[in-house]
Design a protein around this motif. Structure first.
Motif, PDB file in Angstrom:
ATOM      1  N   LEU A 203       5.954  -6.841  21.587  1.00 56.00           N
ATOM      2  CA  LEU A 203       6.544  -4.575  21.370  1.00 56.00           C
ATOM      3  C   LEU A 203       7.370  -5.577  20.077  1.00 56.00           C
ATOM      4  N   LEU A 204       7.331  -6.586  19.473  1.00 55.60           N
ATOM      5  CA  LEU A 204       7.642  -6.968  17.690  1.00 55.60           C
ATOM      6  C   LEU A 204       6.306  -6.607  17.129  1.00 55.60           C
ATOM      7  N   LEU A 205       5.308  -7.432  17.572  1.00 60.02           N
ATOM      8  CA  LEU A 205       4.530  -7.922  16.826  1.00 60.02           C
ATOM      9  C   LEU A 205       3.693  -6.094  16.694  1.00 60.02           C
ATOM     10  N   LEU A 206       3.286  -5.378  18.030  1.00 52.79           N
ATOM     11  CA  LEU A 206       3.220  -4.563  17.168  1.00 52.79           C
ATOM     12  C   LEU A 206       3.832  -3.249  16.756  1.00 52.79           C
ATOM     13  N   THR A 207       5.014  -3.683  16.850  1.00 50.39           N
ATOM     14  CA  THR A 207       6.093  -2.538  15.730  1.00 50.39           C
ATOM     15  C   THR A 207       5.670  -3.106  13.837  1.00 50.39           C
ATOM     16  N   LEU A 208       5.983  -4.068  13.969  1.00 53.68           N
ATOM     17  CA  LEU A 208       5.691  -5.271  12.520  1.00 53.68           C
ATOM     18  C   LEU A 208       4.038  -4.530  11.636  1.00 53.68           C
ATOM     19  N   LEU A 209       3.202  -4.820  12.750  1.00 49.67           N
ATOM     20  CA  LEU A 209       1.473  -4.833  12.508  1.00 49.67           C
ATOM     21  C   LEU A 209       1.503  -2.776  12.016  1.00 49.67           C
ATOM     22  N   GLU A 210       2.149  -2.136  12.957  1.00 49.73           N
ATOM     23  CA  GLU A 210       2.150  -0.454  12.654  1.00 49.73           C
ATOM     24  C   GLU A 210       2.964  -0.047  10.963  1.00 49.73           C
ATOM     25  N   LEU A 211       3.993  -0.884  11.262  1.00 48.41           N
ATOM     26  CA  LEU A 211       4.586  -0.500   9.923  1.00 48.41           C
ATOM     27  C   LEU A 211       3.902  -1.081   9.007  1.00 48.41           C
ATOM     28  N   GLY A 212       3.427  -1.916   9.224  1.00 48.29           N
ATOM     29  CA  GLY A 212       2.424  -3.038   7.571  1.00 48.29           C
ATOM     30  C   GLY A 212       1.403  -1.874   7.305  1.00 48.29           C
ATOM     31  N   LEU A 213       0.848  -1.425   8.658  1.00 47.26           N
ATOM     32  CA  LEU A 213      -0.805  -0.736   8.517  1.00 47.26           C
ATOM     33  C   LEU A 213      -0.015   0.874   8.051  1.00 47.26           C
ATOM     34  N   SER A 214       0.636   1.116   8.220  1.00 50.10           N
ATOM     35  CA  SER A 214       1.544   2.458   7.674  1.00 50.10           C
ATOM     36  C   SER A 214       1.549   2.022   6.211  1.00 50.10           C
ATOM     37  N   SER A 215       2.530   1.338   5.662  1.00 50.78           N
ATOM     38  CA  SER A 215       2.498   0.888   3.832  1.00 50.78           C
ATOM     39  C   SER A 215       1.545   0.743   3.359  1.00 50.78           C
ATOM     40  N   TYR A 216       0.580   0.180   4.360  1.00 46.57           N
ATOM     41  CA  TYR A 216      -0.365   0.131   3.118  1.00 46.57           C
ATOM     42  C   TYR A 216      -1.614   1.235   3.052  1.00 46.57           C
ATOM     43  N   GLY A 217      -1.421   2.414   3.799  1.00 48.70           N
ATOM     44  CA  GLY A 217      -1.983   3.407   4.254  1.00 48.70           C
ATOM     45  C   GLY A 217      -1.161   4.679   2.752  1.00 48.70           C
ATOM     46  N   ASP A 218       0.766   4.271   2.757  1.00 48.69           N
ATOM     47  CA  ASP A 218       1.316   5.276   1.641  1.00 48.69           C
ATOM     48  C   ASP A 218       0.462   4.955   0.263  1.00 48.69           C
ATOM     49  N   GLU A 219       0.581   3.175  -0.031  1.00 51.60           N
ATOM     50  CA  GLU A 219      -0.268   2.737  -1.202  1.00 51.60           C
ATOM     51  C   GLU A 219      -1.566   2.835  -1.763  1.00 51.60           C
ATOM     52  N   ASN A 220      -2.477   2.897   0.034  1.00 51.60           N
ATOM     53  CA  ASN A 220      -3.792   3.109  -1.162  1.00 51.60           C
ATOM     54  C   ASN A 220      -3.856   4.590  -1.220  1.00 51.60           C
ATOM     55  N   ARG A 221      -2.994   5.377  -0.584  1.00 51.93           N
ATOM     56  CA  ARG A 221      -2.741   7.200  -1.056  1.00 51.93           C
ATOM     57  C   ARG A 221      -2.858   7.655  -2.532  1.00 51.93           C
ATOM     58  N   MET A 222      -1.705   6.266  -2.606  1.00 50.68           N
ATOM     59  CA  MET A 222      -1.021   6.409  -4.235  1.00 50.68           C
ATOM     60  C   MET A 222      -1.724   6.553  -4.691  1.00 50.68           C
ATOM     61  N   TYR A 223      -2.978   4.826  -5.063  1.00 45.67           N
ATOM     62  CA  TYR A 223      -3.713   4.422  -5.915  1.00 45.67           C
ATOM     63  C   TYR A 223      -4.880   5.371  -5.781  1.00 45.67           C
ATOM     64  N   GLN A 224      -5.535   5.582  -4.612  1.00 46.77           N
ATOM     65  CA  GLN A 224      -6.012   7.006  -4.571  1.00 46.77           C
ATOM     66  C   GLN A 224      -6.256   8.313  -6.076  1.00 46.77           C
ATOM     67  N   ARG A 225      -5.065   8.496  -5.618  1.00 48.61           N
ATOM     68  CA  ARG A 225      -4.360   9.681  -6.517  1.00 48.61           C
ATOM     69  C   ARG A 225      -3.979   9.351  -8.084  1.00 48.61           C
ATOM     70  N   PHE A 226      -3.981   7.920  -8.134  1.00 49.55           N
ATOM     71  CA  PHE A 226      -3.525   7.420  -9.768  1.00 49.55           C
ATOM     72  C   PHE A 226      -5.199   7.782 -10.053  1.00 49.55           C
ATOM     73  N   VAL A 227      -6.248   7.138  -9.243  1.00 48.59           N
ATOM     74  CA  VAL A 227      -7.422   6.867 -10.396  1.00 48.59           C
ATOM     75  C   VAL A 227      -7.684   8.368  -9.936  1.00 48.59           C
ATOM     76  N   GLN A 228      -7.744   9.787  -9.569  1.00 50.81           N
ATOM     77  CA  GLN A 228      -8.162  10.853  -9.544  1.00 50.81           C
ATOM     78  C   GLN A 228      -8.121  11.771 -10.360  1.00 50.81           C
ATOM     79  N   GLN A 229      -6.544  11.342 -11.405  1.00 49.42           N
ATOM     80  CA  GLN A 229      -6.214  11.689 -11.820  1.00 49.42           C
ATOM     81  C   GLN A 229      -6.069  11.381 -13.650  1.00 49.42           C
ATOM     82  N   HIS A 230      -6.213   9.895 -12.898  1.00 52.51           N
ATOM     83  CA  HIS A 230      -5.374   8.428 -14.510  1.00 52.51           C
ATOM     84  C   HIS A 230      -7.526   7.830 -14.863  1.00 52.51           C
ATOM     85  N   VAL A 231      -8.288   8.137 -13.779  1.00 54.54           N
ATOM     86  CA  VAL A 231      -9.090   7.256 -14.477  1.00 54.54           C
ATOM     87  C   VAL A 231     -10.912   7.145 -14.341  1.00 54.54           C
TER      88      VAL A 231
END
Length: 146
Positions: free
Chosen positions: A12-40
């Protein structure tokens, strides 16, 4: 019984940590895509007087109101990403996740209009210092600071 319960809790702990890691990666990836869209814009072919007007519209930065200022970086995306591997500096907000470099860029400054489609921009092109915030490991650009 105790071993099975310990195993279940660890799973249960492993699955929770994995979910938290994937959701934060998703946020970073969305912010990166937005950065590229607006500035590159690495494939810029012609930066004439209507360059900013067209690109600001195409990149959806004039959909409601005219954005006052924006910078487009004219470098290969890998060079932009590699800025995140330079020495960290303090951001304007006090965080220590900013990095600086010198790049080819175009600054677009609003000179007329308030709402689309009346937005008109003045373009200033050249080599200049930029500061960007990076997140993640490896770091990805997520915010243009200056």
């Amino acid at each position: 019984m105790a071993l099975q319960r310990t195993f279940s809790l660890l799973l249960l702990l492993l699955l929770t940590l994995l979910e938290l890691g994937l959701s934060s990666y998703g946020d970073e990836n969305r912010m990166y895509q937005r950065f590229v869209q607006q500035h590159v814009d690495s494939k810029v072919a012609n930066r004439n007087e209507s360059y900013c007007d067209l690109l600001m519209q195409r990149r959806k930065m004039t959909s409601r109101y005219c954005r006052y200022f924006n910078t487009f970086i004219h470098e290969d995306i890998w060079k932009v990403i590699n800025i995140c591997s330079t020495t960290k500096i303090r951001c304007r907000n006090g965080e220590m996740n900013c990095h600086e470099s010198v790049v080819n860029a175009t600054d677009c400054t609003l000179i007329a209009g308030f709402k689309a489609p009346d937005c008109r921009y003045w373009a200033m092109t050249g080599t200049r210092r930029v500061v960007i915030a990076c997140e993640g490991n490896p770091g990805l650009p997520v915010h243009f600071s200056s």
